[in-house]
Write a protein that holds these residues in place. Structure first.
Motif, mmCIF file in Angstrom:
data_model
loop_
_atom_site.group_PDB
_atom_site.id
_atom_site.type_symbol
_atom_site.label_atom_id
_atom_site.label_comp_id
_atom_site.label_asym_id
_atom_site.label_seq_id
_atom_site.Cartn_x
_atom_site.Cartn_y
_atom_site.Cartn_z
ATOM 1 N N CYS A 140 -8.780 -6.440 5.869
ATOM 2 C CA CYS A 140 -7.316 -6.518 5.928
ATOM 3 C C CYS A 140 -6.894 -6.960 7.322
ATOM 4 O O CYS A 140 -7.483 -6.574 8.324
ATOM 5 N N PHE A 159 -8.726 -3.445 -1.501
ATOM 6 C CA PHE A 159 -8.089 -4.520 -0.764
ATOM 7 C C PHE A 159 -8.969 -5.746 -0.613
ATOM 8 O O PHE A 159 -10.189 -5.653 -0.632
ATOM 9 N N LEU A 171 -0.744 -6.102 4.405
ATOM 10 C CA LEU A 171 -0.192 -5.024 3.590
ATOM 11 C C LEU A 171 1.206 -4.643 4.052
ATOM 12 O O LEU A 171 1.493 -4.676 5.243
ATOM 13 N N ILE A 206 0.859 -1.178 0.000
ATOM 14 C CA ILE A 206 0.000 0.000 0.000
ATOM 15 C C ILE A 206 0.896 1.228 0.000
ATOM 16 O O ILE A 206 1.881 1.290 0.738
#
Length: 161
Positions: free
Chosen positions: A84, A52, A58, A36
Motif C-alpha cells: 500500500c 490490499f 486507502l 479501509i
C-alpha cells in the motif's frame, strides 16, 4: 501507467490536503484506491496482508473510537508490507488530535504516506475522491496503452512475502 501520489494531490478533491508523514513516498505509483474501515472487528484488522493490493491508496476516517487503531505503528507496518502506498485520513483535528510522533517516524521510515484531508472539506465523499483518482488512472492507461515494460518494472519492485 504512472500516476503518482504527487499527481493525485493536484486533483480538486485532494488539492487542499496535506502530507502529515511519509513525504518521500510522493513519487510512488498509485494503480487503485479503496476504503479501509479501521474498527476492532473489521477484516482489515484481522488479516491486513490479504486485504490490499500493491500500489493501492486507502481512504479512511479517524474518530475517537478508532484513534488507537489508526495510530498503531504495527498497522502502518503491515499496510506498507502489502505494498500500500499510504492513507488519506479524514477528520484529523476535528474529532481527534493529530498523529503521534512515533506514527510519523514509522511512516517516514517506510515512505508510507499519511495524507490529511483538509478539514474544510467536510462534505467531501469517498466516492468523489475515488472517482477522480480512478479517472486519472484510466486516462493515464489510455495515453500509455503499451504497458508491458511498466508491468515488468512493477513486478520486480513488489515486496517479498
Amino acid at each position: 501507467m504512472s500516476v503518482r501520489v504527487r499527481d493525485l494531490l493536484k486533483l480538486p478533491t485532494l488539492s487542499r490536503s496535506h502530507i502529515a508523514a511519509g513525504e518521500a513516498g510522493l513519487d510512488r505509483i498509485v494503480s487503485t484506491v479503496s476504503v479501509i474501515d479501521f474498527t476492532a472487528t473489521s477484516g482489515a484488522q484481522r488479516e491486513p496482508n490479504r486485504s490490499f493490493a500493491n500500489e493501492q491508496l486507502l481512504l479512511t476516517s479517524i474518530e475517537q473510537d478508532n484513534y488507537d487503531l489508526v495510530t498503531d505503528c504495527t498497522k502502518i507496518e503491515q499496510l506498507a508490507k502489502t505494498g500500500c502506498v499510504g492513507v488519506v485520513i479524514y477528520y484529523v483535528g476535528e474529532r481527534v488530535p493529530s498523529l503521534p510522533a512515533e506514527i510519523k517516524e514509522t511512516a517516514d521510515r517506510l515512505n508510507f504516506l499519511m495524507i490529511f484531508a483538509q478539514e474544510t472539506q467536510k462534505n467531501m465523499t469517498y466516492s468523489a475522491v475515488i472517482s477522480e483518482i480512478m479517472f486519472a488512472i484510466f486516462q493515464d492507461r489510455m495515453r500509455h496503452p503499451s504497458f508491458a515494460p511498466t508491468i515488468i518494472g512493477r513486478v520486480s519492485a513488489m515486496p517479498e512475502y
